[in-house]
Design a protein around this motif. Structure first.
Motif, short mmCIF file in Angstrom:
data_model
loop_
_atom_site.label_atom_id
_atom_site.label_comp_id
_atom_site.label_asym_id
_atom_site.label_seq_id
_atom_site.Cartn_x
_atom_site.Cartn_y
_atom_site.Cartn_z
N LYS A 39 0.84 -1.20 0.00
CA LYS A 39 0.00 0.00 0.00
C LYS A 39 0.88 1.25 0.00
O LYS A 39 1.86 1.32 0.74
N PRO A 40 0.54 2.25 -0.83
CA PRO A 40 1.34 3.47 -0.86
C PRO A 40 1.10 4.31 0.39
O PRO A 40 0.04 4.23 1.00
N SER A 41 2.06 5.12 0.75
CA SER A 41 1.92 5.99 1.91
C SER A 41 1.15 7.25 1.56
O SER A 41 0.64 7.93 2.44
N ASN A 42 1.06 7.58 0.28
CA ASN A 42 0.38 8.81 -0.13
C ASN A 42 -0.90 8.46 -0.88
O ASN A 42 -0.98 7.46 -1.57
N GLN A 43 -1.94 9.27 -0.71
CA GLN A 43 -3.23 9.04 -1.34
C GLN A 43 -3.65 10.31 -2.08
O GLN A 43 -3.11 11.39 -1.85
N LEU A 44 -4.66 10.16 -2.94
CA LEU A 44 -5.19 11.32 -3.65
C LEU A 44 -5.76 12.32 -2.64
O LEU A 44 -6.53 11.95 -1.75
N THR A 45 -5.36 13.56 -2.81
CA THR A 45 -5.80 14.61 -1.88
C THR A 45 -7.24 15.02 -2.14
O THR A 45 -8.03 15.19 -1.22
N ARG A 253 -2.11 13.75 -6.28
CA ARG A 253 -3.08 14.43 -7.14
C ARG A 253 -3.52 13.63 -8.35
O ARG A 253 -4.41 14.07 -9.08
N GLN A 254 -2.95 12.43 -8.60
CA GLN A 254 -3.31 11.68 -9.79
C GLN A 254 -3.01 10.20 -9.64
O GLN A 254 -2.20 9.80 -8.80
N ILE A 255 -3.71 9.41 -10.47
CA ILE A 255 -3.34 8.01 -10.71
C ILE A 255 -2.97 7.93 -12.17
O ILE A 255 -3.71 8.41 -13.04
N GLU A 256 -1.83 7.33 -12.47
CA GLU A 256 -1.34 7.30 -13.85
C GLU A 256 -1.02 5.86 -14.25
O GLU A 256 -0.41 5.12 -13.48
#
Length: 444
Positions: A39-45, A253-256
């Motif tokens: 799981k990533p530590s950062n998520q979409l704001t 801010r994005q999923i790429e």
């Protein structure tokens, strides 16, 4: 981009090999891949409430009203006397009528019921005074000062109209607390200066779930099967179905998702960016070298109602005289309408199956190539639980359908514009053929 997000926002990357085939190894399901990718530590704001692109600049004509809904709330766009676009709740504060059938006179919004006029004051963004000249009342001055339209912040940039949607419009625009930057949506922030491109644009309307439409546009690989006979690209059809490497990146801010060929020196085939709440960028090739970019804006009009603004940017065929001569824009629009019509039945049936509870984890099997879709749904579910936008202006079986009945203006739900476009193609082709024939006849 990563540097501006800070040291702790280093993008999470997920990489896998994906086959665009029905016999994809089911062992590489999303559930298995979750064990491979941490799981990533950062998520979409950004969540579901915030900046939405709701119109193009060209659609907001001086002296005209542009009505639409968002999460069932009726809104209206218009230009005031300074040419600034305003977004107000479509309810007159005098007696609660809609501005449907109303007017814009000298930049003032005029209610059709009693002629009440609403004006902005100089450079102030508030529409804070009714100037209803037909009402004779000794208390009118006090009344006019206290009654106000409710509105949302509205910004015009690069040919788009954006509104900052919270579900609660305010009488004083300055009272809004803007929690997200509009810059996170702008094309210039994602690898291409839009002003250097020409573009074609269409609006498309669907009676289908807004979230399912976004999912469809994130699933770029279905175009080989569903749209292979429609898309004017010899490398995209059922006969050229191939396999790709896929890399997925996420930051705040994005999923790429990046697809690259396994052959041809790992050349990039296509890149997709999802920027919440409703914008998708699709690059044909890498952002540095692409000559063709698609921007799709998804607007949740209401229950089972959604609108998409489709804009195709290009660095080729920029001579307007030539493109008009070959009917390039008309032919592009015909292609757009056909593609979205091909998707429409799938979107409506998916919406039905979802609402009936048929699309559950145990009933559908996601593959490795669906990883971006899974990330999108994870974000969406979190945003729905946190913000509950559909609960702000709920409808029920007794709700009047006046806005729903007039809302579907564009293909594929309303085919009139597609029919008109096809008719124009035929008329203009005949005109171009008749001109040289007439000239030859005159010479004879």
């Amino acid at each position: 981009m990563n540097e501006e997000n800070g040291k702790n926002n280093k993008p999470f990357e997920y990489e896998t090999n994906n086959l665009i085939r029905s016999n994809f190894n089911e062992k590489e399901s999303v559930q298995d891949l979750e064990n491979i990718a941490p799981k990533p530590s950062n998520q979409l704001t950004n969540g579901l409430l915030g900046w939405y692109s709701v119109s193009s600049s060209e659609s907001i004509k001086e002296g005209k009203l542009n009505h639409f809904t968002i999460y069932n709330e009726p809104l209206v766009l218009y230009r005031d006397r300074e040419g600034i676009v305003r977004c107000v709740k479509d309810v007159c504060p005098h007696r609660g009528a809609s501005f449907l059938g109303g007017e814009v006179i000298n930049g003032q919004l005029v209610c059709p019921y009693h002629g009440a006029r609403f004006s902005s004051q100089g450079s102030c963004t508030n529409l804070d005074r009714i100037t209803c000249q037909h009402i004779i009342d000794s208390n009118y001055d006090s009344y006019a000062k206290s009654i106000k339209l409710f509105q949302y912040p509205c910004v015009e940039k690069e040919g788009y109209i954006y509104i900052y949607y919270t579900g609660t419009p305010l009488a004083n625009i300055e009272d809004f607390q803007i929690k997200s930057s509009i810059n996170s949506l702008l094309p210039d922030s994602y690898g291409f200066p839009s002003l250097e491109y020409e573009y074609e644009e269409v609006y498309v309307d669907f009676k289908a779930d807004w979230a399912r439409i976004i999912e469809n546009h994130l699933d770029i690989l279905h175009v080989f099967w569903m749209h292979g006979d429609t898309i004017p690209d010899k490398n995209v059809n059922r006969e050229t179905i191939t396999s790709f490497n896929q890399k997925i990146k996420r930051d705040n801010r994005q999923i790429e998702s990046i697809y690259s060929y396994k052959t041809n020196g790992q050349e990039e085939f296509i890149r997709i960016k999802f920027v919440p709440p409703g914008r998708i960028f699709i690059y044909k090739g890498s952002p540095e070298s692409t000559r063709y970019i698609q921007v799709l804006d998804h607007i949740p009009l209401g229950n089972n109602k959604a609108r998409v603004i489709v804009r195709h940017y290009r660095k080729f065929l920029k001579n307007k005289l030539f493109t008009n001569l070959v009917l390039f824009s008309h032919l592009q629009r015909r292609t757009f309408y056909k593609i979205f019509t091909e998707d429409y039945l799938v979107l409506k049936t998916q919406t039905f199956n979802d609402q009936m509870g048929y699309i559950q984890k145990d009933n559908v099997k996601l593959l490795g190539e669906d990883k971006m879709v899974q990330y999108y749904w994870d974000w969406l579910q979190n945003a729905l639980n946190k913000e509950k936008p559909w609960d702000i202006h709920p409808t029920n079986s007794l709700t009047n359908t006046v806005h729903e009945d007039r809302g579907m203006q564009y293909p594929p739900e309303n085919p009139n514009m597609a029919i008109k476009n096809n008719r124009q193609i035929i008329i203009k082709l005949l005109t171009r053929l008749l001109f040289p024939i007439s000239f030859i006849l005159l010479l004879i």
